[in-house]
Design an enzyme around this catalytic site. Sequence first.
Site, PDB file in Angstrom:
ATOM      1  N   TYR A 174       0.815  -1.212   0.000  1.00  0.00           N
ATOM      2  CA  TYR A 174       0.000   0.000   0.000  1.00  0.00           C
ATOM      3  C   TYR A 174       0.848   1.261   0.000  1.00  0.00           C
ATOM      4  O   TYR A 174       0.341   2.357  -0.212  1.00  0.00           O
ATOM      5  CB  TYR A 174      -0.958   0.010   1.202  1.00  0.00           C
ATOM      6  CG  TYR A 174      -2.024  -1.075   1.165  1.00  0.00           C
ATOM      7  CD1 TYR A 174      -1.971  -2.103   0.227  1.00  0.00           C
ATOM      8  CD2 TYR A 174      -3.084  -1.072   2.053  1.00  0.00           C
ATOM      9  CE1 TYR A 174      -2.929  -3.094   0.187  1.00  0.00           C
ATOM     10  CE2 TYR A 174      -4.049  -2.065   2.021  1.00  0.00           C
ATOM     11  CZ  TYR A 174      -3.969  -3.075   1.087  1.00  0.00           C
ATOM     12  OH  TYR A 174      -4.923  -4.058   1.066  1.00  0.00           O
ATOM     13  N   ASP A 255      -3.132 -18.042   2.182  1.00  0.00           N
ATOM     14  CA  ASP A 255      -4.310 -18.703   1.591  1.00  0.00           C
ATOM     15  C   ASP A 255      -4.883 -19.735   2.555  1.00  0.00           C
ATOM     16  O   ASP A 255      -6.097 -19.851   2.734  1.00  0.00           O
ATOM     17  CB  ASP A 255      -3.992 -19.315   0.213  1.00  0.00           C
ATOM     18  CG  ASP A 255      -2.652 -20.027   0.152  1.00  0.00           C
ATOM     19  OD1 ASP A 255      -1.893 -19.991   1.147  1.00  0.00           O
ATOM     20  OD2 ASP A 255      -2.354 -20.636  -0.901  1.00  0.00           O
ATOM     21  N   ASP A 279      -5.210  -6.504   5.911  1.00  0.00           N
ATOM     22  CA  ASP A 279      -6.413  -5.801   5.458  1.00  0.00           C
ATOM     23  C   ASP A 279      -7.491  -6.826   5.104  1.00  0.00           C
ATOM     24  O   ASP A 279      -8.639  -6.744   5.550  1.00  0.00           O
ATOM     25  CB  ASP A 279      -6.041  -4.946   4.234  1.00  0.00           C
ATOM     26  CG  ASP A 279      -7.201  -4.086   3.752  1.00  0.00           C
ATOM     27  OD1 ASP A 279      -8.127  -3.830   4.550  1.00  0.00           O
ATOM     28  OD2 ASP A 279      -7.174  -3.676   2.575  1.00  0.00           O
TER      29      ASP A 279
HETATM   30  C1  IPM Z   1      -9.031  -0.542   6.266  1.00  0.00           C
HETATM   31  C2  IPM Z   1      -9.468   0.016   4.946  1.00  0.00           C
HETATM   32  C3  IPM Z   1      -8.338   0.888   4.408  1.00  0.00           C
HETATM   33  C4  IPM Z   1      -7.102   0.018   4.314  1.00  0.00           C
HETATM   34  C5  IPM Z   1      -8.656   1.577   3.089  1.00  0.00           C
HETATM   35  C6  IPM Z   1      -9.890   2.427   3.195  1.00  0.00           C
HETATM   36  C7  IPM Z   1      -7.493   2.374   2.573  1.00  0.00           C
HETATM   37  O1  IPM Z   1      -9.790  -1.011   4.085  1.00  0.00           O
HETATM   38  O2  IPM Z   1      -8.803   0.252   7.195  1.00  0.00           O
HETATM   39  O3  IPM Z   1      -8.938  -1.754   6.386  1.00  0.00           O
HETATM   40  O4  IPM Z   1      -6.956  -0.736   3.372  1.00  0.00           O
HETATM   41  O5  IPM Z   1      -6.303   0.069   5.219  1.00  0.00           O
HETATM   42 MG    MG Z   2      -9.836  -2.907   4.970  1.00  0.00          MG
END
Ligand code: IPM
Ligand code: MG
Length: 388
Positions: A174, A255, A279
């Site tokens: 990310y 997985d 996430d």
């Molecule tokens: C989370 C959300 C966020 C992330 C998004 C909105 C950027 O999905 O807090 O899990 O991926 O961290």
């Molecule tokens: Mg999320």
Amino acid sequence: MNVYKPGNVKHKTGKVIHRRIEIERVKKMAFKIGVIRGDGIGPEIVGEALKVLQKVSEKYSQEFEYTEILLGGASIDVHGEPLTKEALAAAKECDAVLMGSIGGDTTTSPWYKLPANLRPEAGLLAIRKGLGLFANMRPAYLYEELKDACPLKEEIIGDGFDLVVMRELTGGLYFGDRKTTEENGLLTAVDTLTYNEEEIRRIAIRGFDIAMKRRKKVTSVDKANVLDSSRLWRKVVNEVAEDYPEVELNHMLVDNCAMQLVRDPKQFDVILTENMFGDILSDEASMVTGSIGMLSSASLKEGSFGLYEPSHGSAPDIAGKNLANPIATILSAAMLLRYSLNMDEAADAVEAAVKQVLKEGYRTVDIMSEGMTQCSTTEMGDLIAARI
Ligand code: IPM
Ligand code: MG
């Protein structure tokens, strides 16, 4: 702080009985709490959490000073960007930040016509990075009262489960370089996944520390059969584990973990994993509890500062209708009291009030079941605040 000062104490009969120490309670220092209401249902659920904090403030004679901070769509609408330098600076001045949710409907909201770096989510990633919040803790447990909402079979649920996902939050895919170019006439996109050993070590330490306060089991999740970043992850986690001989460590491929979460969630205590896996797995973990509207989260760094937000999103479809479940945000406020303000007793009281309200049969629409009393967002906030 207590200040002791000698003085004569007057009995209720009016007689001055003897000289003694009179205690003058000097007002405790106010804690500074940043408040990000955000988008969608954010303002509604944060409003209810503030109601609860108000009650805590009265009951525990602790003043809170609030600073409103704009993030996400709410900031785009005012400043044309999802996080301003000033907003980040304001957050840094606080002892902790409470957040609702950000983002809108990705197909209809004008925010999603903007370049990616100006969309609501970019603001959330930027504030996490800007505040150095590398450790995201997402507890997922099954409330006895809400067992009916759990989508798993009775024999899998057993006497419930209680796990926490420790997600690395400021590295990995990310935050790596990304670009879309045309290569030989074909649009080609690249995202990069980078971790250095220090980034892995500090989140691993947080994961093991949390495990020590729980059932002392860490499942480190990676994709070490394919990814170099995962092989480094595994190596560093093994090194950190040497300092925690009491903690049982096992490694699991991501997985397989996704599958094990629905097959046998009871086996997990702390799931320690990198940003993207965390996430995905934290959404899965919260869904198997059947009540994503109940789950809180804390984003932490070294020291006591943290940003606290529900695990769920901004639910634009029900925004402004007084339908949203404020419990995840209220429980996030409880985490804020516990981890950033060191107010354990108050945190316990908030969590107990939530349990009590559920026990009495009150439910918002997302967790409603037969025979229960349905209530709105604001009613749920009032009910919980009244039980503190
Ligand atoms: C989370 C959300 C966020 C992330 C998004 C909105 C950027 O999905 O807090 O899990 O991926 O961290
Ligand atoms: Mg999320």
